[in-house]
Design a protein around this motif. Structure first.
Motif, short mmCIF file in Angstrom:
data_model
loop_
_atom_site.label_atom_id
_atom_site.label_comp_id
_atom_site.label_asym_id
_atom_site.label_seq_id
_atom_site.Cartn_x
_atom_site.Cartn_y
_atom_site.Cartn_z
N UNK A 47 0.81 -1.30 -0.10
CA UNK A 47 -0.02 -0.06 0.24
C UNK A 47 1.00 1.38 0.01
N UNK A 48 1.75 1.27 -0.87
CA UNK A 48 2.80 2.56 -1.09
C UNK A 48 2.53 3.38 -2.27
N UNK A 49 1.69 3.97 -2.41
CA UNK A 49 0.49 4.29 -1.39
C UNK A 49 -0.68 3.61 -1.73
N UNK A 50 -1.60 3.64 -0.89
CA UNK A 50 -3.01 3.02 -1.03
C UNK A 50 -3.67 3.83 -2.61
N UNK A 51 -4.15 2.82 -3.28
CA UNK A 51 -4.69 3.20 -4.64
C UNK A 51 -6.35 2.97 -4.60
N UNK A 52 -7.01 3.45 -5.44
CA UNK A 52 -8.36 3.26 -5.67
C UNK A 52 -8.71 1.63 -6.01
N UNK A 53 -7.58 1.00 -6.46
CA UNK A 53 -7.83 -0.41 -6.78
C UNK A 53 -7.58 -1.16 -5.54
N UNK A 54 -6.94 -0.90 -4.61
CA UNK A 54 -6.94 -1.53 -3.15
C UNK A 54 -8.16 -1.25 -2.17
N UNK A 55 -8.60 0.21 -2.65
CA UNK A 55 -10.01 0.45 -1.67
C UNK A 55 -11.09 -0.35 -2.21
N UNK A 56 -11.07 -0.52 -3.46
CA UNK A 56 -11.99 -1.24 -4.10
C UNK A 56 -12.12 -2.88 -3.55
N UNK A 57 -10.99 -3.31 -3.36
CA UNK A 57 -10.86 -4.55 -2.83
C UNK A 57 -11.41 -4.66 -1.51
N UNK A 58 -10.79 -3.40 -0.51
CA UNK A 58 -11.33 -3.55 0.84
C UNK A 58 -12.77 -3.45 0.87
N UNK A 99 4.31 8.70 -12.13
CA UNK A 99 3.46 9.70 -12.46
C UNK A 99 3.53 11.09 -11.65
N UNK A 100 3.25 10.80 -10.48
CA UNK A 100 3.24 11.90 -9.26
C UNK A 100 4.66 12.56 -9.46
N UNK A 101 5.69 11.47 -9.49
CA UNK A 101 7.10 12.27 -9.54
C UNK A 101 7.41 13.19 -10.67
N UNK A 102 6.58 13.08 -11.75
CA UNK A 102 6.71 14.00 -12.79
C UNK A 102 5.68 15.22 -12.68
N UNK A 103 5.15 15.21 -11.63
CA UNK A 103 3.85 15.94 -11.40
C UNK A 103 2.81 15.88 -12.18
N UNK A 104 2.49 14.70 -12.54
CA UNK A 104 1.32 14.30 -13.29
C UNK A 104 -0.01 14.18 -12.63
N UNK A 128 -5.24 12.50 -9.67
CA UNK A 128 -6.51 12.35 -8.99
C UNK A 128 -7.59 11.20 -9.28
N UNK A 129 -7.54 10.77 -10.50
CA UNK A 129 -8.36 9.86 -11.02
C UNK A 129 -7.86 8.51 -10.17
N UNK A 130 -7.01 8.28 -9.85
CA UNK A 130 -6.27 6.98 -9.44
C UNK A 130 -6.20 6.65 -8.00
N UNK A 131 -6.15 7.76 -7.22
CA UNK A 131 -5.97 7.73 -5.78
C UNK A 131 -7.12 8.65 -5.22
N UNK A 132 -7.48 8.10 -3.72
CA UNK A 132 -8.19 9.17 -2.99
C UNK A 132 -7.38 10.48 -2.79
N UNK A 133 -8.13 11.65 -2.51
CA UNK A 133 -7.59 12.94 -2.55
C UNK A 133 -6.65 13.01 -1.38
N UNK A 134 -6.71 12.32 -0.34
CA UNK A 134 -5.69 12.40 0.78
C UNK A 134 -4.46 11.75 0.40
N UNK A 135 -4.39 10.89 -0.68
CA UNK A 135 -3.28 10.06 -1.05
C UNK A 135 -2.89 11.01 -1.94
N UNK A 136 -3.66 11.55 -2.99
CA UNK A 136 -2.85 12.60 -4.04
C UNK A 136 -2.29 13.79 -3.23
N UNK A 137 -2.77 14.28 -2.07
CA UNK A 137 -2.10 15.32 -1.42
C UNK A 137 -0.73 14.89 -0.87
#
Ligand code: ADP
Length: 160
Positions: A10-21, A134-139, A142-151
């Motif tokens: 979960x490095x970090x948690x994604x919407x895919x992980x949350x869907x399973x949860x 993607x995040x490392x390149x400032x991409x 927001x469609x892939x992770x919950x807002x708190x993870x994007x932050x």
């Protein structure tokens, strides 16, 4: 009482992980999300950060708890008296990896049953490693992770 564990980095948690949860929480009476801390692995987020994000994301589910595990998962499960392990599967590559892993778990403890849950189609491209890239390149993630993870990703990769 059916208890199951959902282990992962979960490095970090994604919407895919949350869907399973979310789906596993509907099936089992209790779901323990186990955040793995493996000294051999290099993580972007510390175990506490990953567990904290997971806890906040799972706060709406009464039957879901989150913990960190820095030992062998089978030993941990035995201590917690959990015999069911849930793993998510996105496709054949995941399946062959997960299948082998489940064989290792069986060899270590024959009482452990691994249950595979196929991803819901909209999440099947989501992968923590690509999201970090993607995040490392400032991409935009927001469609892939919950807002708190994007932050949290934004803060990790802040420039300047
Ligand atoms: P690990 O390092 O243990 O593979 P991950 O955090 O990458 O940990 O994944 C934890 C579990 O969640 C694994 O079973 C993985 O296959 C599953 N998973 C990851 N992303 C998805 C997704 N998008 N849909 C369904 N399952 C997923």
């Amino acid at each position: 009482m059916m208890k199951a564990a959902f282990p992962g980095s979960f490095d970090p948690p994604t919407l895919g992980h949350l869907n399973i949860v979310q789906r596993a929480a509907r099936i089992f009476d209790q779901l323990l999300v186990v955040v793995a801390e493996n000294k051999q692995k290099k993580y972007l987020f510390s175990a506490d950060e990953r567990a904290d994000m997971m806890r906040r994301l799972a706060a709406d589910y009464d039957n879901v708890t989150v913990t960190v595990c820095d030992s062998l998962i089978v030993d941990f499960l035995r201590k917690e008296d959990i015999k069911l392990l849930v793993r998510g599967v996105r496709g054949m590559d995941d399946f062959s990896y997960e299948f082998e892993l489940s064989m290792v778990y069986k060899a270590l403890d024959p009482d452990i049953e691994t249950l595979f849950m196929t991803t819901d189609p909209e999440y099947f491209v989501l992968r923590s490693s690509s999201i970090k890239e993607i995040a490392a390149f400032q991409g935009n993630v927001s469609e892939m992770v919950p807002p708190l993870v994007a932050e949290a990703l934004g803060k990790k990769y802040q420039t300047g």
